[in-house]
Write a protein that holds these residues in place. Structure first.
Motif, PDB file in Angstrom:
ATOM      1  N   LYS A 149      -5.366   0.740   9.129  1.00 15.60           N
ATOM      2  CA  LYS A 149      -6.793   0.879   8.828  1.00 15.60           C
ATOM      3  C   LYS A 149      -7.042   2.249   8.192  1.00 15.60           C
ATOM      4  O   LYS A 149      -6.376   3.222   8.529  1.00 15.60           O
ATOM      5  CB  LYS A 149      -7.617   0.785  10.105  1.00 15.60           C
ATOM      6  CG  LYS A 149      -7.631  -0.587  10.742  1.00 15.60           C
ATOM      7  CD  LYS A 149      -8.584  -0.584  11.917  1.00 15.60           C
ATOM      8  CE  LYS A 149      -8.420  -1.779  12.827  1.00 15.60           C
ATOM      9  NZ  LYS A 149      -8.279  -3.051  12.183  1.00 15.60           N
ATOM     10  N   ALA A 150      -8.006   2.299   7.285  1.00  9.97           N
ATOM     11  CA  ALA A 150      -8.432   3.562   6.686  1.00  9.97           C
ATOM     12  C   ALA A 150      -9.852   3.851   7.162  1.00  9.97           C
ATOM     13  O   ALA A 150     -10.710   2.973   7.162  1.00  9.97           O
ATOM     14  CB  ALA A 150      -8.399   3.468   5.168  1.00  9.97           C
ATOM     15  N   HIS A 208      -1.938   6.529   1.469  1.00 11.01           N
ATOM     16  CA  HIS A 208      -1.369   7.795   1.951  1.00 11.01           C
ATOM     17  C   HIS A 208      -1.528   8.899   0.911  1.00 11.01           C
ATOM     18  O   HIS A 208      -1.825  10.049   1.257  1.00 11.01           O
ATOM     19  CB  HIS A 208       0.108   7.605   2.318  1.00 11.01           C
ATOM     20  CG  HIS A 208       0.309   6.968   3.654  1.00 11.01           C
ATOM     21  ND1 HIS A 208       0.060   7.626   4.843  1.00 11.01           N
ATOM     22  CD2 HIS A 208       0.718   5.722   3.993  1.00 11.01           C
ATOM     23  CE1 HIS A 208       0.321   6.809   5.855  1.00 11.01           C
ATOM     24  NE2 HIS A 208       0.718   5.646   5.364  1.00 11.01           N
ATOM     25  N   ARG A 209      -1.360   8.549  -0.367  1.00 17.23           N
ATOM     26  CA  ARG A 209      -1.551   9.556  -1.418  1.00 17.23           C
ATOM     27  C   ARG A 209      -2.999  10.042  -1.412  1.00 17.23           C
ATOM     28  O   ARG A 209      -3.261  11.243  -1.556  1.00 17.23           O
ATOM     29  CB  ARG A 209      -1.217   8.968  -2.786  1.00 17.23           C
ATOM     30  CG  ARG A 209       0.232   9.092  -3.170  1.00 17.23           C
ATOM     31  CD  ARG A 209       0.432   8.985  -4.675  1.00 17.23           C
ATOM     32  NE  ARG A 209      -0.149   7.784  -5.268  1.00 17.23           N
ATOM     33  CZ  ARG A 209       0.400   6.580  -5.226  1.00 17.23           C
ATOM     34  NH1 ARG A 209       1.542   6.404  -4.595  1.00 17.23           N
ATOM     35  NH2 ARG A 209      -0.179   5.545  -5.785  1.00 17.23           N
ATOM     36  N   ALA A 210      -3.918   9.119  -1.270  1.00 17.33           N
ATOM     37  CA  ALA A 210      -5.337   9.489  -1.223  1.00 17.33           C
ATOM     38  C   ALA A 210      -5.611  10.403  -0.036  1.00 17.33           C
ATOM     39  O   ALA A 210      -6.311  11.415  -0.165  1.00 17.33           O
ATOM     40  CB  ALA A 210      -6.193   8.229  -1.144  1.00 17.33           C
ATOM     41  N   GLN A 211      -5.039  10.056   1.111  1.00 17.40           N
ATOM     42  CA  GLN A 211      -5.249  10.878   2.308  1.00 17.40           C
ATOM     43  C   GLN A 211      -4.741  12.302   2.074  1.00 17.40           C
ATOM     44  O   GLN A 211      -5.423  13.277   2.388  1.00 17.40           O
ATOM     45  CB  GLN A 211      -4.527  10.251   3.500  1.00 17.40           C
ATOM     46  CG  GLN A 211      -4.719  11.030   4.786  1.00 17.40           C
ATOM     47  CD  GLN A 211      -3.780  10.568   5.872  1.00 17.40           C
ATOM     48  OE1 GLN A 211      -2.621  10.238   5.626  1.00 17.40           O
ATOM     49  NE2 GLN A 211      -4.283  10.514   7.089  1.00 17.40           N
ATOM     50  N   ARG A 212      -3.551  12.420   1.497  1.00 20.24           N
ATOM     51  CA  ARG A 212      -2.965  13.744   1.270  1.00 20.24           C
ATOM     52  C   ARG A 212      -3.774  14.557   0.266  1.00 20.24           C
ATOM     53  O   ARG A 212      -3.771  15.784   0.320  1.00 20.24           O
ATOM     54  CB  ARG A 212      -1.526  13.607   0.751  1.00 20.24           C
ATOM     55  CG  ARG A 212      -0.531  13.200   1.799  1.00 20.24           C
ATOM     56  CD  ARG A 212       0.894  13.458   1.323  1.00 20.24           C
ATOM     57  NE  ARG A 212       1.212  12.770   0.083  1.00 20.24           N
ATOM     58  CZ  ARG A 212       1.684  11.525   0.002  1.00 20.24           C
ATOM     59  NH1 ARG A 212       1.890  10.833   1.107  1.00 20.24           N
ATOM     60  NH2 ARG A 212       1.954  10.964  -1.154  1.00 20.24           N
ATOM     61  N   ASN A 213      -4.456  13.893  -0.640  1.00 25.24           N
ATOM     62  CA  ASN A 213      -5.175  14.600  -1.704  1.00 25.24           C
ATOM     63  C   ASN A 213      -6.639  14.865  -1.398  1.00 25.24           C
ATOM     64  O   ASN A 213      -7.331  15.450  -2.234  1.00 25.24           O
ATOM     65  CB  ASN A 213      -5.046  13.815  -3.007  1.00 25.24           C
ATOM     66  CG  ASN A 213      -3.703  14.073  -3.662  1.00 25.24           C
ATOM     67  OD1 ASN A 213      -3.528  15.072  -4.340  1.00 25.24           O
ATOM     68  ND2 ASN A 213      -2.726  13.214  -3.423  1.00 25.24           N
ATOM     69  N   ALA A 236     -10.735  14.236   5.143  1.00 28.52           N
ATOM     70  CA  ALA A 236     -11.730  13.313   5.706  1.00 28.52           C
ATOM     71  C   ALA A 236     -11.163  11.934   6.004  1.00 28.52           C
ATOM     72  O   ALA A 236     -11.822  11.121   6.651  1.00 28.52           O
ATOM     73  CB  ALA A 236     -12.896  13.181   4.721  1.00 28.52           C
ATOM     74  N   ILE A 237      -9.942  11.667   5.518  1.00 30.97           N
ATOM     75  CA  ILE A 237      -9.385  10.305   5.640  1.00 30.97           C
ATOM     76  C   ILE A 237      -8.380  10.244   6.777  1.00 30.97           C
ATOM     77  O   ILE A 237      -7.474  11.070   6.864  1.00 30.97           O
ATOM     78  CB  ILE A 237      -8.718   9.895   4.319  1.00 30.97           C
ATOM     79  CG1 ILE A 237      -9.746   9.881   3.190  1.00 30.97           C
ATOM     80  CG2 ILE A 237      -8.044   8.528   4.463  1.00 30.97           C
ATOM     81  CD1 ILE A 237      -9.145   9.720   1.805  1.00 30.97           C
ATOM     82  N   THR A 238      -8.559   9.252   7.630  1.00 32.07           N
ATOM     83  CA  THR A 238      -7.609   8.988   8.703  1.00 32.07           C
ATOM     84  C   THR A 238      -7.026   7.605   8.483  1.00 32.07           C
ATOM     85  O   THR A 238      -7.753   6.652   8.201  1.00 32.07           O
ATOM     86  CB  THR A 238      -8.316   9.021  10.081  1.00 32.07           C
ATOM     87  OG1 THR A 238      -8.953  10.286  10.230  1.00 32.07           O
ATOM     88  CG2 THR A 238      -7.323   8.806  11.223  1.00 32.07           C
ATOM     89  N   LEU A 239      -5.703   7.510   8.588  1.00 29.87           N
ATOM     90  CA  LEU A 239      -5.011   6.222   8.513  1.00 29.87           C
ATOM     91  C   LEU A 239      -4.397   5.948   9.868  1.00 29.87           C
ATOM     92  O   LEU A 239      -3.705   6.790  10.430  1.00 29.87           O
ATOM     93  CB  LEU A 239      -3.929   6.269   7.420  1.00 29.87           C
ATOM     94  CG  LEU A 239      -4.431   6.618   6.018  1.00 29.87           C
ATOM     95  CD1 LEU A 239      -3.254   6.781   5.065  1.00 29.87           C
ATOM     96  CD2 LEU A 239      -5.372   5.535   5.498  1.00 29.87           C
ATOM     97  N   THR A 240      -4.675   4.761  10.399  1.00 31.13           N
ATOM     98  CA  THR A 240      -4.169   4.445  11.739  1.00 31.13           C
ATOM     99  C   THR A 240      -3.407   3.136  11.722  1.00 31.13           C
ATOM    100  O   THR A 240      -3.688   2.262  10.892  1.00 31.13           O
ATOM    101  CB  THR A 240      -5.308   4.339  12.765  1.00 31.13           C
ATOM    102  OG1 THR A 240      -6.226   3.331  12.323  1.00 31.13           O
ATOM    103  CG2 THR A 240      -6.032   5.649  12.929  1.00 31.13           C
TER     104      THR A 240
END
Ligand code: F3S
Length: 62
Positions: A2-3, A48-53, A58-62
């Motif tokens: 989930k994002a 994951h690329r979006a999260q790192r950038n 603000a982005i959490t991936l679970t």
């Protein structure tokens, strides 16, 4: 997977949307939201690329 985008952290930099428009959309104020509750497996690398950038983390991936 989930994002989740934290609305208190998101400042509308839009990098997540530029990198991964299949996963994130922007609302009228330019804040990001996940397009679907569940991120499809083939889009997890882009998520994951979006999260790192995201400069606001603000982005959490679970
Ligand atoms: Fe917001 Fe970060 Fe995307 S600030 S618009 S979640 S790049």
């Amino acid at each position: 997977m989930k994002a989740v985008v934290d609305p208190d952290r998101c400042q509308g930099h839009a990098r997540c949307w530029e990198i991964s428009p299949e996963v994130f959309t922007l609302d009228a104020e330019g804040h990001a939201h996940p397009l679907t509750e569940e991120v499809p497996t083939d889009l997890t690398p882009a998520a994951h690329r979006a999260q790192r950038n995201c400069p606001e983390r603000a982005i959490t991936l679970t």
